[in-house]
Enzyme design. Structure first.
Site, short mmCIF file in Angstrom:
data_model
loop_
_atom_site.label_atom_id
_atom_site.label_comp_id
_atom_site.label_asym_id
_atom_site.label_seq_id
_atom_site.Cartn_x
_atom_site.Cartn_y
_atom_site.Cartn_z
N LYS A 2 0.86 -1.19 0.00
CA LYS A 2 0.00 0.00 0.00
C LYS A 2 0.89 1.23 0.00
O LYS A 2 1.83 1.33 0.81
CB LYS A 2 -0.88 0.00 1.27
CG LYS A 2 -1.83 1.18 1.34
CD LYS A 2 -3.09 0.94 0.55
CE LYS A 2 -3.88 2.20 0.24
NZ LYS A 2 -3.41 2.91 -0.98
N LYS A 21 5.43 3.33 8.44
CA LYS A 21 4.28 4.21 8.61
C LYS A 21 2.99 3.38 8.63
O LYS A 21 2.15 3.54 9.51
CB LYS A 21 4.24 5.19 7.43
CG LYS A 21 3.11 6.18 7.47
CD LYS A 21 2.88 6.86 6.11
CE LYS A 21 4.11 7.50 5.55
NZ LYS A 21 3.80 8.36 4.39
N LYS A 70 5.30 1.75 -3.03
CA LYS A 70 5.29 3.13 -3.56
C LYS A 70 5.56 3.06 -5.05
O LYS A 70 6.13 2.08 -5.53
CB LYS A 70 6.39 3.97 -2.89
CG LYS A 70 6.18 5.47 -3.02
CD LYS A 70 5.22 5.96 -1.96
CE LYS A 70 4.80 7.38 -2.17
NZ LYS A 70 4.10 7.90 -0.99
N ASP A 108 0.05 10.86 -4.47
CA ASP A 108 1.18 11.50 -3.79
C ASP A 108 1.44 12.77 -4.59
O ASP A 108 0.51 13.26 -5.26
CB ASP A 108 2.40 10.55 -3.76
CG ASP A 108 3.49 11.01 -2.78
OD1 ASP A 108 3.39 10.72 -1.59
OD2 ASP A 108 4.45 11.70 -3.22
P1 NDP Z 1 0.88 17.88 -4.04
O1 NDP Z 1 1.35 17.54 -5.40
O2 NDP Z 1 -0.57 18.06 -3.80
O3 NDP Z 1 1.62 19.19 -3.49
C1 NDP Z 1 3.00 19.25 -3.41
C2 NDP Z 1 3.40 20.63 -2.93
O4 NDP Z 1 4.79 20.63 -2.64
C3 NDP Z 1 3.20 21.70 -4.00
O5 NDP Z 1 2.94 22.92 -3.38
C4 NDP Z 1 4.54 21.69 -4.70
O6 NDP Z 1 4.84 22.90 -5.39
C5 NDP Z 1 5.48 21.48 -3.55
N1 NDP Z 1 6.69 20.79 -4.05
C6 NDP Z 1 6.74 19.59 -4.67
N2 NDP Z 1 8.01 19.28 -5.02
C7 NDP Z 1 8.74 20.32 -4.63
C8 NDP Z 1 10.13 20.61 -4.72
N3 NDP Z 1 10.99 19.74 -5.29
N4 NDP Z 1 10.56 21.79 -4.21
C9 NDP Z 1 9.67 22.66 -3.63
N5 NDP Z 1 8.35 22.44 -3.52
C10 NDP Z 1 7.90 21.29 -4.01
O7 NDP Z 1 1.46 16.72 -3.09
P2 NDP Z 1 0.99 16.30 -1.62
O8 NDP Z 1 0.51 17.47 -0.87
O9 NDP Z 1 0.12 15.12 -1.77
O10 NDP Z 1 2.38 15.78 -1.01
C11 NDP Z 1 3.25 16.63 -0.26
C12 NDP Z 1 4.16 15.78 0.59
O11 NDP Z 1 3.39 14.99 1.50
C13 NDP Z 1 5.03 14.77 -0.15
O12 NDP Z 1 6.25 14.61 0.53
C14 NDP Z 1 4.22 13.48 -0.06
O13 NDP Z 1 5.03 12.34 -0.22
C15 NDP Z 1 3.70 13.60 1.36
N6 NDP Z 1 2.52 12.82 1.71
C16 NDP Z 1 1.38 12.88 0.98
C17 NDP Z 1 0.26 12.16 1.36
C18 NDP Z 1 -1.04 12.27 0.64
O14 NDP Z 1 -2.01 11.65 1.10
N7 NDP Z 1 -1.15 13.03 -0.44
C19 NDP Z 1 0.30 11.26 2.52
C20 NDP Z 1 1.53 11.32 3.27
C21 NDP Z 1 2.59 12.06 2.85
P3 NDP Z 1 4.74 22.94 -7.01
O15 NDP Z 1 3.28 22.81 -7.30
O16 NDP Z 1 5.33 24.25 -7.38
O17 NDP Z 1 5.54 21.78 -7.51
O1 2IT Z 2 3.04 8.89 1.60
C1 2IT Z 2 1.88 8.45 1.78
O2 2IT Z 2 1.56 7.89 2.83
C2 2IT Z 2 0.90 8.63 0.72
N1 2IT Z 2 1.21 9.24 -0.30
C3 2IT Z 2 -0.48 8.06 0.86
C4 2IT Z 2 -0.49 6.60 0.53
C5 2IT Z 2 -1.84 5.95 0.46
O3 2IT Z 2 -1.85 4.77 0.06
O4 2IT Z 2 -2.86 6.55 0.80
#
Ligand code: NDP
Ligand code: 2IT
Length: 460
Positions: free
Chosen positions: A104, A128, A140, A180
């Protein structure tokens, strides 16, 4: 020195040697994969006292088995752009560990995606997912595809091509991807449609983060950000503190960031800054989240355009600048290694009380060290951002039972899960002599369950 201490010292030395040897193997087998090495190192360093106390894990060589993915897939993703040019990207799926359940974990579409990034994320995901208490293994995936500037039709063709290959390797009981960075409800929708067409069956539980009309769960969109704030709320509560009137800085402006800001505001905090990859905005009176949602969720625009609606706010170009904004609570919610040692020093000199990692591995190892040494309340990613995947598991449960729980029901379960992760991690930190160190606590608690399940299932 007493006999007991001598034995203990012996065990510590043998354990450290074992860990060093396995880490050497990681470096040798995975050269140039800096992010993967970093994620492994953080966990290994935490496990010394635990492994020394329980030689059964060394005897079963659990560490060396864990660092080797059960399966690592790479595949080509050919697609055609709107001008008729043929393009190709590289797709990945790592099926890292299935001891606790089906693989997952999310899919990331970003030009920086590499084997190292996918493996670090997959490795973190194992622990996690274990912490959530849900029956899910770790995986992943993603592609080095850049969604920025692509038309809707291009996104659809790319995601369909990606799923054409991925569909051969996933299923509701084998491997369940989600979103993600760069993968949200739209992409999940196109991938679900393609999977359904290829399989000739409506297997709702094959993906999570689906739209609400076709098997998605209420509160999945909000879960990671809300969960992160629930976790930090627990950290603060233990010190007699709350979010009320605290100044908060949240990096990113994507899915995790937006809903972390929303919950922090609901709890009475003033969120003064957020960012994207081009820079950050500062709004002294507090970020107007409706503007951010409209720019990011509806229009795919840059965060700098916030100033069109709020001219009194400020925009600063650049990646790390956001950490110079004085705050009491910092929530890095953008990407890996976005917060380094220098930024950690600046946050501390500006009086930060708590840091909660919404993103995966946003702080460098050096930054974490600085926070811990200075007594900052520090919530590590695999505990703080586990709410997203936890609600994904609740989505799977609803899909299997053909049920739809209310927003409140899911949100209540999420709250309980986050409290439980905090409690379990704190208890583990106390038990192994690192009281209050949630990095050590979360790593040990996450590791123990997976290791025990691996041993119980034999050498397979
Ligand atoms: P999104 O694509 O929705 O948003 C990502 C955000 O981070 C954007 O504002 C983006 O800016 C910025 N960003 C991405 N890459 C970079 C970079 N190299 N340098 C600077 N800013 C950057 O992603 P999520 O919000 O889903 O994910 C954000 C983080 O949270 C990641 O690390 C992800 O792995 C983690 N995460 C996500 C989960 C989920 O359920 N979605 C669960 C657990 C963890 P821009 O648009 O300009 O690229
Ligand atoms: O980093 C993470 O935990 C996620 N991007 C969410 C993974 C999921 O299966 O909901």
């Amino acid at each position: 020195m007493s006999t007991l201490q001598a034995v203990k010292q012996d065990e510590l030395e043998v354990t450290q040697q074992y860990i060093d040897e396995v880490f050497e193997t990681v470096m040798r087998r995975n050269p140039h994969e800096q992010e993967f090495h970093q994620a492994v190192k953080e966990i290994f360093d935490s496990l010394v006292p635990f492994l020394a106390k329980h030689p059964v894990y060394r005897k079963n060589n659990v560490l060396e088995r864990m660092i080797e993915p059960e399966r690592m897939l790479t595949f080509s993703v050919p697609w055609m752009d709107d001008e008729g040019n043929v393009k190709v990207n590289r797709g990945y799926r790592v099926q890292f560990n299935s001891a606790l359940g089906p693989y997952k974990g999310g899919l990331r579409f970003h030009p920086s995606v590499s084997a190292s990034i996918i493996k670090f994320l997959g490795f973190e995901q194992i622990f996690k997912n274990s912490l959530t208490g849900q029956p899910i293994g770790g995986g992943k995936g993603g592609a080095d595809f850049d969604p920025k500037g692509k038309s809707d039709a291009e996104i659809m063709r790319f995601t369909q091509s990606f799923m054409t290959e991925l569909s051969k390797h996933i299923g509701p009981d084998t491997d369940v991807p989600a979103g993600d960075i760069g993968v949200g409800a739209r992409e999940i929708g196109y991938m679900f449609g393609q999977y359904k067409k290829l399989r000739g069956a409506n297997e709702a539980g094959v993906l999570t983060g689906k739209g609400l009309d076709y098997g998605g769960s209420l509160a999945r969109k909000e879960a990671t950000g809300y969960g992160a704030v629930y976790f930090v709320e627990e950290m603060l509560k233990d010190q007699g503190l709350t979010f009320e009137d605290k100044t908060v800085v949240v990096s990113g402006s994507g899915n995790v960031s937006i809903y972390a800001m929303e919950k922090a505001q609901e709890l009475g905090a003033i969120v003064v800054a957020c960012s994207d990859s081009s820079g950050y905005i500062y709004d002294e009176k507090g970020i107007d989240l409706e503007i951010v949602k409209s720019l990011k969720e509806e229009q795919s625009k840059r965060i700098s355009e916030y100033l069109n609606e709020r001219p009194e706010a400020e925009f600063y170009e650049g990646g790390h600048g956001i950490w110079t904004v004085p705050c009491e609570i910092a929530l890095p919610c953008a990407t890996q290694n976005e917060l380094d040692e220098t930024s950690a020093d600046v946050l501390i000199s500006n009086g930060v009380i708590a840091v909660g990692e919404g993103a995966n591995m946003p702080s460098t190892l050096e930054a974490i060290e600085v926070f811990l040494k200075n007594g900052v309340l520090f919530g590590p990613a695999k505990a703080v951002n586990a709410g997203g995947v936890a609600v994904s598991a609740l989505e799977m449960a609803q899909n299997s039972g053909r049920l739809s729980w209310s927003f409140e029901e899911v949100d209540d379960k999420l709250k309980e899960i986050m409290k439980d992760i905090y409690k379990t991690s704190m208890e583990a930190s106390e038990k192994y002599g690192y009281s209050g160190n949630l990095v050590v606590g979360a790593n040990i608690a996450g590791f123990k369950k997976v290791a025990d399940a691996m041993i119980a299932q034999g050498v397979i």
